[in-house]
Design a protein around this motif. Structure first.
Motif, PDB file in Angstrom:
ATOM      1  N   GLY A 123       0.805  -1.214   0.000  1.00  0.00           N
ATOM      2  CA  GLY A 123       0.000   0.000   0.000  1.00  0.00           C
ATOM      3  C   GLY A 123       0.835   1.259   0.000  1.00  0.00           C
ATOM      4  O   GLY A 123       0.572   2.198  -0.759  1.00  0.00           O
ATOM      5  N   ILE A 124       1.866   1.293   0.830  1.00  0.00           N
ATOM      6  CA  ILE A 124       2.731   2.469   0.916  1.00  0.00           C
ATOM      7  C   ILE A 124       3.513   2.666  -0.377  1.00  0.00           C
ATOM      8  O   ILE A 124       3.598   3.779  -0.901  1.00  0.00           O
ATOM      9  N   ILE A 125       4.073   1.596  -0.913  1.00  0.00           N
ATOM     10  CA  ILE A 125       4.837   1.690  -2.156  1.00  0.00           C
ATOM     11  C   ILE A 125       3.940   2.148  -3.300  1.00  0.00           C
ATOM     12  O   ILE A 125       4.310   3.029  -4.079  1.00  0.00           O
ATOM     13  N   THR A 126       2.761   1.581  -3.394  1.00  0.00           N
ATOM     14  CA  THR A 126       1.834   1.971  -4.454  1.00  0.00           C
ATOM     15  C   THR A 126       1.425   3.427  -4.304  1.00  0.00           C
ATOM     16  O   THR A 126       1.390   4.179  -5.281  1.00  0.00           O
ATOM     17  N   PHE A 127       1.118   3.840  -3.096  1.00  0.00           N
ATOM     18  CA  PHE A 127       0.661   5.204  -2.848  1.00  0.00           C
ATOM     19  C   PHE A 127       1.747   6.240  -3.140  1.00  0.00           C
ATOM     20  O   PHE A 127       1.479   7.293  -3.703  1.00  0.00           O
ATOM     21  N   ILE A 128       2.991   5.923  -2.786  1.00  0.00           N
ATOM     22  CA  ILE A 128       4.084   6.881  -2.946  1.00  0.00           C
ATOM     23  C   ILE A 128       4.610   6.933  -4.378  1.00  0.00           C
ATOM     24  O   ILE A 128       4.805   8.012  -4.935  1.00  0.00           O
ATOM     25  N   PHE A 129       4.838   5.794  -4.980  1.00  0.00           N
ATOM     26  CA  PHE A 129       5.567   5.760  -6.240  1.00  0.00           C
ATOM     27  C   PHE A 129       4.702   5.758  -7.493  1.00  0.00           C
ATOM     28  O   PHE A 129       5.216   5.949  -8.591  1.00  0.00           O
ATOM     29  N   ILE A 130       3.423   5.544  -7.356  1.00  0.00           N
ATOM     30  CA  ILE A 130       2.565   5.523  -8.535  1.00  0.00           C
ATOM     31  C   ILE A 130       1.656   6.740  -8.485  1.00  0.00           C
ATOM     32  O   ILE A 130       0.944   6.952  -7.511  1.00  0.00           O
ATOM     33  N   ASN A 131       1.701   7.531  -9.533  1.00  0.00           N
ATOM     34  CA  ASN A 131       0.872   8.726  -9.616  1.00  0.00           C
ATOM     35  C   ASN A 131      -0.532   8.308 -10.041  1.00  0.00           C
ATOM     36  O   ASN A 131      -0.754   7.899 -11.173  1.00  0.00           O
ATOM     37  N   ILE A 132      -1.480   8.437  -9.123  1.00  0.00           N
ATOM     38  CA  ILE A 132      -2.846   7.983  -9.373  1.00  0.00           C
ATOM     39  C   ILE A 132      -3.777   9.192  -9.382  1.00  0.00           C
ATOM     40  O   ILE A 132      -3.709  10.045  -8.512  1.00  0.00           O
ATOM     41  N   GLU A 133      -4.647   9.242 -10.373  1.00  0.00           N
ATOM     42  CA  GLU A 133      -5.635  10.324 -10.485  1.00  0.00           C
ATOM     43  C   GLU A 133      -6.811  10.048  -9.549  1.00  0.00           C
ATOM     44  O   GLU A 133      -6.883   9.013  -8.901  1.00  0.00           O
ATOM     45  N   ASN A 134      -7.758  10.983  -9.493  1.00  0.00           N
ATOM     46  CA  ASN A 134      -8.859  10.937  -8.536  1.00  0.00           C
ATOM     47  C   ASN A 134      -9.671   9.647  -8.570  1.00  0.00           C
ATOM     48  O   ASN A 134      -9.857   8.995  -7.548  1.00  0.00           O
ATOM     49  N   GLU A 135     -10.212   9.284  -9.728  1.00  0.00           N
ATOM     50  CA  GLU A 135     -11.070   8.094  -9.812  1.00  0.00           C
ATOM     51  C   GLU A 135     -10.264   6.821  -9.551  1.00  0.00           C
ATOM     52  O   GLU A 135     -10.735   5.905  -8.879  1.00  0.00           O
TER      53      GLU A 135
END
Length: 90
Positions: free
Chosen positions: A29-41
């Motif tokens: 979760g932390i790696i995905t949240f920090i390193f992947i730029n995710i848009e709103n939806e």
């Protein structure tokens, strides 16, 4: 109360599985949240999947290692509420 007045402890095997599962889920979760730029939806769906994975895992551990307990039902109820909250509030 749904599961009874006493809180049961996991077995030694259950404690190990629970700890490692939570460490792996947290790291992903932390790696995905920090390193992947995710848009709103996409962020909303990330959190929905994360809540499902976390509480689904907790329900499985409770069901597998606490045979006499119905504590897994509480985790499933929290999973449903969590997914509903994330879906409508994020």
């Amino acid at each position: 109360m749904i599961v009874g007045p006493e809180r049961e402890e996991l077995t030694e095997d259950g404690k190990g599985v629970d700890l490692w599962g939570k460490v792996i889920l947290s790291a992903l979760g932390i790696i995905t949240f920090i390193f992947i730029n995710i848009e709103n939806e996409a962020m909303k769906w990330f959190w929905i999947l994360f809540v499902i994975a976390a509480f689904g895992f907790q329900s499985f551990v409770d069901w597998k290692y606490l045979k006499e307990s119905k504590r897994y039902i509480v985790s499933l109820i929290v999973l449903i509420f969590g997914v509903t909250l994330v879906y409508f509030l994020v």
